[in-house]
Design an enzyme around this catalytic site. Structure first.
Site, PDB file in Angstrom:
ATOM      1  N   LYS A 124     -11.551  -5.840   8.829  1.00  0.00           N
ATOM      2  CA  LYS A 124     -10.471  -5.632   7.861  1.00  0.00           C
ATOM      3  C   LYS A 124     -10.767  -6.450   6.634  1.00  0.00           C
ATOM      4  O   LYS A 124     -11.446  -7.491   6.715  1.00  0.00           O
ATOM      5  CB  LYS A 124      -9.134  -6.084   8.448  1.00  0.00           C
ATOM      6  CG  LYS A 124      -7.938  -5.445   7.779  1.00  0.00           C
ATOM      7  CD  LYS A 124      -7.739  -4.044   8.302  1.00  0.00           C
ATOM      8  CE  LYS A 124      -6.462  -3.415   7.859  1.00  0.00           C
ATOM      9  NZ  LYS A 124      -6.164  -2.247   8.720  1.00  0.00           N
ATOM     10  N   GLY A 173       9.747   3.666   5.711  1.00  0.00           N
ATOM     11  CA  GLY A 173       8.536   3.607   4.883  1.00  0.00           C
ATOM     12  C   GLY A 173       8.175   4.990   4.383  1.00  0.00           C
ATOM     13  O   GLY A 173       8.183   5.961   5.158  1.00  0.00           O
ATOM     14  N   ASN A 183       1.899   6.689   2.078  1.00  0.00           N
ATOM     15  CA  ASN A 183       1.052   7.797   2.534  1.00  0.00           C
ATOM     16  C   ASN A 183       1.437   8.238   3.950  1.00  0.00           C
ATOM     17  O   ASN A 183       1.689   9.416   4.197  1.00  0.00           O
ATOM     18  CB  ASN A 183      -0.429   7.376   2.469  1.00  0.00           C
ATOM     19  CG  ASN A 183      -1.346   8.395   3.138  1.00  0.00           C
ATOM     20  OD1 ASN A 183      -1.337   8.549   4.364  1.00  0.00           O
ATOM     21  ND2 ASN A 183      -2.112   9.126   2.367  1.00  0.00           N
ATOM     22  N   ALA A 184       1.503   7.282   4.878  1.00  0.00           N
ATOM     23  CA  ALA A 184       1.770   7.642   6.273  1.00  0.00           C
ATOM     24  C   ALA A 184       3.192   8.183   6.443  1.00  0.00           C
ATOM     25  O   ALA A 184       3.399   9.273   6.993  1.00  0.00           O
ATOM     26  CB  ALA A 184       1.543   6.431   7.173  1.00  0.00           C
ATOM     27  N   GLY A 185       4.194   7.451   5.964  1.00  0.00           N
ATOM     28  CA  GLY A 185       5.592   7.835   6.179  1.00  0.00           C
ATOM     29  C   GLY A 185       5.964   9.146   5.517  1.00  0.00           C
ATOM     30  O   GLY A 185       6.632  10.001   6.123  1.00  0.00           O
TER      31      GLY A 185
HETATM   32  N1  GLU Z   1      -6.504   1.245   7.105  1.00  0.00           N
HETATM   33  C1  GLU Z   1      -6.410   2.248   8.140  1.00  0.00           C
HETATM   34  C2  GLU Z   1      -6.086   1.599   9.482  1.00  0.00           C
HETATM   35  O1  GLU Z   1      -5.535   0.521   9.535  1.00  0.00           O
HETATM   36  C3  GLU Z   1      -7.635   3.133   8.166  1.00  0.00           C
HETATM   37  C4  GLU Z   1      -8.919   2.426   8.464  1.00  0.00           C
HETATM   38  C5  GLU Z   1     -10.136   3.312   8.291  1.00  0.00           C
HETATM   39  O2  GLU Z   1      -9.994   4.477   7.977  1.00  0.00           O
HETATM   40  O3  GLU Z   1     -11.224   2.769   8.469  1.00  0.00           O
HETATM   41  O4  GLU Z   1      -6.286   2.176  10.511  1.00  0.00           O
END
Ligand code: GLU
Length: 401
Positions: free
Chosen positions: A93, A203, A206-208
């Site tokens: 990350k 939220g 993008n996801a929500g």
């Molecule tokens: N940031 C997203 C996650 O937490 C996607 C990570 C990715 O696509 O590598 O899963």
């Protein structure tokens, strides 16, 4: 750190030896830098947690609360997430401690390029493959790729995923986190025989927002949604096309006319069947967990439930589908993007959706089998499964437990 507490708790269940616990208790690498933009300095991180199963994989976030501990925790969860979805990848990350809302687009570009200049020697399609996360976008991925290729002098589109389609991105990546969540949720709904499908979504990023739209189109009643500025509720269900257009024009869901305004806290406690936290971590806490009325919680955000809250939800027999499965659609299509880049292919939308469904339904059913046969909750089943997969890869590479 939160992940270490969690590991200590799960170690006896996973029957971890001392050496195994030690191995999983620290990231393989922690890279740090200070990025300068317009005369100001911002701390930046890339934490590479585990690579036993393949190159490191995980997003980069731009957020004012980013710190080394948070990025390390998230890198640990990424290692588990890629294992649950059975992707040939490890976990990492990244993040920069900054509020991107204070920056002009030009400064965001400078920051993105500075991030790559600081860490490019540790990145690459066979080394570590970043992606979008909180407040980072496909455009940012394209700038990062460009900077990387300029510095290394060679093309390597698979060094980063979540790119715009025109710059080597994949179809479906934009809605992948939400779509993966839908596939998993549909299986869970079948398993527990849920007939009423009233949903609250916390939220609207993008996801929500994609989740609200996909579920609404699939016939679910979306009773409430929220963003950082407020929440809205309608007992008979919101028209998500209207919410999306108001959000796009004004940036706020609470400006939708003819609905009831509620608070983000009230949203979490609504009498709905399915609750979907889709924003930041730590929103379901020991303070509100006993008030949650949903039968299923789908963790589309990373780490939305605190450990104390999780114990309360377990006593209430709420089925919590943990983040490492619920939101793994994003990294799964990222993996597909990486594979397309490496093979110089472009897969169709139908092909990608079919592959995503197969992966996530497969993972859900596998975990359900373990969960049904064991005495512990679904989250624990998912974590044990992931940890065992990582340790199996470590052993094959010569690690002595
Ligand atoms: N940031 C997203 C996650 O937490 C996607 C990570 C990715 O696509 O590598 O899963």
């Amino acid at each position: 750190m939160a992940f270490q507490q969690f590991l200590n708790k799960i170690a006896p269940l996973a029957k971890l030896t001392k050496t195994e616990l030690q191995l999983l208790s620290a990231p393989e690498h922690v890279w740090k830098a200070e990025l300068s933009v317009s005369g100001k300095k911002y701390p930046a991180y890339r934490v590479q947690f585990n690579s036993a199963r393949g190159p490191y994989k995980g997003g980069i976030r731009f957020h004012p609360e980013v710190n080394e501990e948070e990025v390390t925790n998230l890198a640990f969860w990424m290692s588990l997430k890629t294992a649950v979805a059975d992707l040939p990848l490890g976990g990492a990350k990244g993040g920069v401690r900054i509020n991107p809302k204070d920056l002009t687009p030009k400064e965001i570009e400078k920051l993105s390029r500075a991030y790559i200049r600081a860490f490019y020697q540790h990145l690459g399609s066979q080394q570590d493959v970043p992606a979008p996360d909180v407040y980072t976008t496909p455009q940012i991925m394209a700038w990062m790729l460009d900077e990387y290729e300029t510095l290394t002098g060679k093309k390597d589109p698979g060094m980063i995923t979540g790119k715009p389609l025109e710059a080597g991105g994949s179809k479906v990546r934009d809605i992948a986190t939400a779509l993966g969540g839908v596939y998993v949720l549909e299986e869970a709904v079948k398993k527990i025989g849920l007939s009423s499908k009233k949903v609250a979504i916390q939220g609207f990023g993008n996801a929500g927002s994609n989740m609200a739209n996909l579920l609404w189109k699939a016939g679910y009643t979306i009773a409430a949604v929220s963003d950082s500025q407020g929440a809205i509720y309608s007992a008979s269900g919101l028209s998500i096309d209207r919410v999306l257009s108001v959000k796009e024009k004004t940036g706020q869901v609470s400006l939708v006319p003819g609905v009831t305004a509620i608070t983000n806290d009230q949203l979490l406690e609504l009498a709905v069947d399915i609750l979907i936290p889709s924003a930041l971590s730590g929103v379901i806490t020991k303070k509100n967990a006993s008030q949650v009325k949903a039968k299923i919680i789908l963790e589309l955000a990373n780490g939305p439930t605190t450990q104390e809250a999780d114990e309360i939800l377990q006593t209430k027999k709420i089925l919590v589908i943990p983040d490492i499965l619920a939101n793994s659609g994003g990294v799964t299509v990222s993996c597909f993007e990486w594979q397309q880049n490496l093979a110089q292919e472009s897969w169709t939308e139908v092909e990608i959706k079919n592959r995503l469904k197969e992966k996530l339904v497969g993972a859900f059913l596998q975990l359900w089998k373990k969960y049904s046969a064991a005495k512990y909750d679904f989250r624990t089943a998912a974590y044990l499964y992931a940890i065992n997969k990582i340790l199996a890869a470590e052993r094959q590479r010569g690690f002595k437990p």
